[in-house]
Design a protein around this motif. Structure first.
Motif: not given
Length: 381
Positions: A47-75
């Motif tokens: 089951l090969v993923s059609p998108i790369d989820v590696a950028p989501l391997s972050v933790v913490g409020l500020l870390e998440g905010l820094r990639i917020y746009r990328e999270v939204v795009a991946l969602a």
């Protein structure tokens, strides 16, 4: 390609659980059509993923905010892939923030698709209001703890308890096989488990490594073994390629449970791995460090228990496992505790016994998580 079930897993622990669920789905219904977004464990099942989820391997409020746009795009991309596959059911495994966004997008665009959340947010520890948010976004929750169920009852969300995947996995390691895989014939083993996220390799690993180096300087007879999670191994090697001068990186083929079982003591980044160590009857300490704003919000506004390790919380929020967090996360203090425990067999045995009692309260071995989750996914509720 159309599918019956579409699995979404954005982090290492979720990817492993999703892959185990896939195995159970195939056992129960061999002709099932599956698609997935995830990592290497799902890919190993074809089951090969059609998108790369590696950028989501972050933790913490500020870390998440820094990639917020990328999270939204991946969602958005994940929702597109799900809509195209037109599954009957979507399994959203772990990764609360990302999978919630995916669920909300799929619910809005294709309300007929059944959405099942596997592993819920820790409503019992922080932000119970998320129970209402989740109930509005999905059709069923498969959670870990019985204590989660009452939080969802007011909102009418069906809940199934599957138990802790790390415990129901329950594979007991072979210490001799672990030493053989490591090529260690004698001497104590200090195992360093630096994390599974890039942010943990950046923020937690340096302190654990410095502590382990101090132990080696004080006790040259101690074998220092480092075993990063498989999904982050390449990044770890790129960042800390010189650890081979004084320690050994566990071979990629070495069975994780065997290595844990072989360890005399371990320094662990707080997370799922702590329960895995306890299952292997390996005494250890847990460490963690995150951004100060994230920590302040979590400690003073969000997180209710005093401790962060699930074993300690299960033991009536007492310190069965020594925790070194934030200001206490110092190499000298961690090294001192490791040296003390390496030199005191009785203390190690006492901690293992306390870990065993905490595991019993967490329901070790009572449930097979992947089997239960698979059954929920195959049901037609």
């Amino acid at each position: 390609m159309a599918s019956d079930i579409f699995l979404v897993a954005a982090e290492a622990s979720g990817d492993l659980l999703a892959a185990e669920i896939v195995d159970e789905l195939h056992r129960k219904q061999p002709g099932l059509r599956l698609n997935a977004i995830g990592g290497e464990h799902l890919a190993a099942r074809g089951l090969v993923s059609p998108i790369d989820v590696a950028p989501l391997s972050v933790v913490g409020l500020l870390e998440g905010l820094r990639i917020y746009r990328e999270v939204v795009a991946l969602a958005d991309a994940a929702a597109d892939a799900i809509i195209e596959a037109a599954p009957h059911t979507v399994a959203l495994v772990d990764s609360w923030g990302f999978t919630l966004r995916v669920a909300q997008r799929v619910r809005r665009r294709a309300p007929a698709i059944r959405l099942v959340k596997i592993v819920g947010p820790q409503v019992w520890a922080t932000r119970p209001g998320r129970a209402k948010t989740l109930a509005e976004a999905v059709d069923h929750l498969v959670c870990i703890h019985e204590m989660e169920v009452p939080f969802y009852e007011p909102f009418g969300l069906p809940v199934t308890v599957m138990g802790n995947p790390a415990l129901s996995r329950g594979q007991k390691g072979d210490a001799l096989a672990g030493r053989e895989a490591l090529g260690v014939d004698s001497g104590p083993i200090l195992l360093v488990l630096p994390g599974s996220r890039q942010s943990e390799i950046d923020n937690v690993a340096p302190t654990l490594l410095e502590a382990a180096r101090s132990v080696k300087d004080e006790r040259p007879d101690v074998n220092i073994i480092i075993q990063p999670a498989s999904n982050i191994r390449t990044y770890f090697v790129e960042k800390y390629g010189d650890v081979g001068d004084w320690a050994m990186l566990a071979p990629a083929y070495a069975e994780r449970s065997n290595v844990m079982s072989a360890a005399t003591y371990a320094l662990a980044c707080s997370g799922t791995v702590t329960s895995e160590l306890a299952v292997q009857k390996t005494p250890f300490l847990a460490g963690y460090h995150t951004g100060w704003i994230t920590w302040a919000l979590a400690r003073f506004l969000l997180f209710k228990p005093t401790h962060i390790t699930l074993l300690n919380i299960a033991a009536d929020d007492t310190e069965v496992i020594p925790e070194f967090v934030q200001t206490k996360f110092q190499p000298a203090a961690i090294a001192a505790e490791a040296l003390r425990m390496l030199g005191d067999e009785d203390a190690r045995l006492n901690q293992v016994e306390a870990q065993k009692k905490a595991l019993a309260r967490m329901g070790e071995g009572d449930l097979q998580s992947a089997q239960i989750a698979a059954q929920v996914l195959l049901s037609k509720d």
